[in-house]
Design a protein around this motif. Sequence first.
Motif, PDB file in Angstrom:
ATOM      1  N   LEU A 149     -39.002  16.948  77.030  1.00  0.00           N
ATOM      2  CA  LEU A 149     -37.652  17.499  76.856  1.00  0.00           C
ATOM      3  C   LEU A 149     -37.735  18.575  75.780  1.00  0.00           C
ATOM      4  O   LEU A 149     -38.172  18.290  74.655  1.00  0.00           O
ATOM      5  N   ASP A 150     -37.345  19.798  76.121  1.00  0.00           N
ATOM      6  CA  ASP A 150     -37.629  20.910  75.193  1.00  0.00           C
ATOM      7  C   ASP A 150     -36.934  20.744  73.847  1.00  0.00           C
ATOM      8  O   ASP A 150     -37.457  21.147  72.815  1.00  0.00           O
ATOM      9  N   GLU A 151     -35.788  20.087  73.845  1.00  0.00           N
ATOM     10  CA  GLU A 151     -35.047  19.847  72.602  1.00  0.00           C
ATOM     11  C   GLU A 151     -35.835  18.938  71.660  1.00  0.00           C
ATOM     12  O   GLU A 151     -35.652  18.979  70.444  1.00  0.00           O
ATOM     13  N   ILE A 152     -36.674  18.101  72.225  1.00  0.00           N
ATOM     14  CA  ILE A 152     -37.513  17.198  71.428  1.00  0.00           C
ATOM     15  C   ILE A 152     -38.868  17.841  71.163  1.00  0.00           C
ATOM     16  O   ILE A 152     -39.460  17.667  70.094  1.00  0.00           O
ATOM     17  N   ARG A 153     -39.347  18.601  72.130  1.00  0.00           N
ATOM     18  CA  ARG A 153     -40.672  19.208  71.982  1.00  0.00           C
ATOM     19  C   ARG A 153     -40.727  20.167  70.800  1.00  0.00           C
ATOM     20  O   ARG A 153     -41.722  20.217  70.074  1.00  0.00           O
ATOM     21  N   GLU A 154     -39.633  20.905  70.581  1.00  0.00           N
ATOM     22  CA  GLU A 154     -39.644  21.934  69.537  1.00  0.00           C
ATOM     23  C   GLU A 154     -39.844  21.363  68.131  1.00  0.00           C
ATOM     24  O   GLU A 154     -40.706  21.831  67.397  1.00  0.00           O
ATOM     25  N   PRO A 155     -39.078  20.329  67.718  1.00  0.00           N
ATOM     26  CA  PRO A 155     -39.340  19.791  66.372  1.00  0.00           C
ATOM     27  C   PRO A 155     -40.735  19.190  66.240  1.00  0.00           C
ATOM     28  O   PRO A 155     -41.344  19.273  65.163  1.00  0.00           O
ATOM     29  N   PHE A 156     -41.263  18.623  67.299  1.00  0.00           N
ATOM     30  CA  PHE A 156     -42.621  18.063  67.208  1.00  0.00           C
ATOM     31  C   PHE A 156     -43.662  19.176  67.147  1.00  0.00           C
ATOM     32  O   PHE A 156     -44.697  19.019  66.500  1.00  0.00           O
ATOM     33  N   ARG A 157     -43.368  20.277  67.816  1.00  0.00           N
ATOM     34  CA  ARG A 157     -44.282  21.421  67.709  1.00  0.00           C
ATOM     35  C   ARG A 157     -44.305  21.908  66.259  1.00  0.00           C
ATOM     36  O   ARG A 157     -45.355  22.218  65.700  1.00  0.00           O
ATOM     37  N   ALA A 158     -43.133  21.930  65.641  1.00  0.00           N
ATOM     38  CA  ALA A 158     -43.050  22.348  64.234  1.00  0.00           C
ATOM     39  C   ALA A 158     -43.760  21.350  63.327  1.00  0.00           C
ATOM     40  O   ALA A 158     -44.437  21.728  62.367  1.00  0.00           O
ATOM     41  N   MET A 175     -29.268  24.599  76.223  1.00  0.00           N
ATOM     42  CA  MET A 175     -29.250  23.370  77.031  1.00  0.00           C
ATOM     43  C   MET A 175     -30.676  22.847  77.163  1.00  0.00           C
ATOM     44  O   MET A 175     -31.577  23.565  77.567  1.00  0.00           O
ATOM     45  N   SER A 176     -30.861  21.617  76.799  1.00  0.00           N
ATOM     46  CA  SER A 176     -32.201  21.048  76.903  1.00  0.00           C
ATOM     47  C   SER A 176     -32.537  20.701  78.333  1.00  0.00           C
ATOM     48  O   SER A 176     -31.705  20.212  79.074  1.00  0.00           O
ATOM     49  N   LYS A 177     -33.784  20.941  78.685  1.00  0.00           N
ATOM     50  CA  LYS A 177     -34.220  20.602  80.033  1.00  0.00           C
ATOM     51  C   LYS A 177     -35.493  19.793  79.960  1.00  0.00           C
ATOM     52  O   LYS A 177     -36.324  20.009  79.094  1.00  0.00           O
ATOM     53  N   LYS A 178     -35.630  18.926  80.947  1.00  0.00           N
ATOM     54  CA  LYS A 178     -36.859  18.164  81.055  1.00  0.00           C
ATOM     55  C   LYS A 178     -37.827  18.931  81.926  1.00  0.00           C
ATOM     56  O   LYS A 178     -37.444  19.496  82.946  1.00  0.00           O
ATOM     57  N   ASP A 179     -39.080  18.972  81.485  1.00  0.00           N
ATOM     58  CA  ASP A 179     -40.097  19.705  82.209  1.00  0.00           C
ATOM     59  C   ASP A 179     -40.943  18.703  82.991  1.00  0.00           C
ATOM     60  O   ASP A 179     -41.772  17.992  82.429  1.00  0.00           O
ATOM     61  N   GLY A 180     -40.708  18.647  84.298  1.00  0.00           N
ATOM     62  CA  GLY A 180     -41.412  17.670  85.130  1.00  0.00           C
ATOM     63  C   GLY A 180     -42.910  17.880  85.139  1.00  0.00           C
ATOM     64  O   GLY A 180     -43.693  16.929  85.084  1.00  0.00           O
ATOM     65  N   GLY A 181     -43.323  19.154  85.212  1.00  0.00           N
ATOM     66  CA  GLY A 181     -44.760  19.432  85.207  1.00  0.00           C
ATOM     67  C   GLY A 181     -45.403  19.004  83.914  1.00  0.00           C
ATOM     68  O   GLY A 181     -46.494  18.432  83.903  1.00  0.00           O
TER      69      GLY A 181
END
Lengths: 87, 230
Positions: free
Chosen positions: B216-225, A1-7
Amino acid sequence: MSKKDGGLSDALGYIMGTPSDGVEPSPTALNTVEQRPTMSDSVEHSRLSFRLPEGKRQELERIAARRGMNLSNLVRSIVFEYLEKGR
Amino acid sequence: MKIIVVANRKGGTGKTTVAYNLGASYALAGSRVCYLDLDSQANLTQLCGQTPTTLDSFKAVQPVALSPMVSILPATKQFAQLEDEINRLIDRNAYLKAEIMPHLVGFDYLIIDTAPSLSILNINALCIADMVHVVVNADSFSFMGLAEMRTILGQVKSINQRMEWRIVLNAAHKNRNMTGAAIDALRKEHGFSGIEIPNRQHFADSNARKRPAIDLDEIREPFRALAAIV
């Protein structure tokens, strides 16, 4: 589940030069969006048109000036902040 | 300084959004980033909270610091005029290298966002690139554009031997049947990076707020790659 990281969002805002400056939109400003009272003014942004209540434009312009934004961007950010809080 | 060009002949594939979030990814990892907006639409410039500059200001090469980590050399609406000037030069592929690059110092990464065209400015960008990210969507038009990009990149390679390029799939709708087939085909393409950036409303929301979407971690991961490639 994707989450938004406010920090992380705050950190990114700082990095990209769009920090949350600690100035919360005034309740009045939020109410202008929420309550939709008498419409006498509007701000155009792209395809969206935000109608402002009479007499509120100057107050919003002062808030925008404090944030270093133009009125259009301020209204848009208020809408997004409002939506965020509503989630 | 590593020079990364985000390109595709086809428009609307998400080049600007990818460029913006890639730069943010580098900056988040502690690198100093400069954006160079070569699209007269100036969307990257606007994403960074700036307004398009004049041609004279562009030529003066004075990047605007957004923060201690990130700067941008904003686009001008007068790139067409600049291209006329460049086309009259003897070494017209080397304008950016000779006139702009010497002034962009102190950065770890230069991220160049290009216009969806085969303009001389874009060719100039490819001629100085260490890496070209060809941003595609999973549709037939993107595949046609990709074929064209292969030809162009092959020609540029004779000028810029160090340039490498990768295909990046943007706005992937994995659950749609047609897109699934296109993704499968893309995975077999030579040069596919393996990076698939999901299609999420969060991109549009973040762009409207002038914020990167990589919170958003789902977006952060491909950009990290993507950032890890260079």
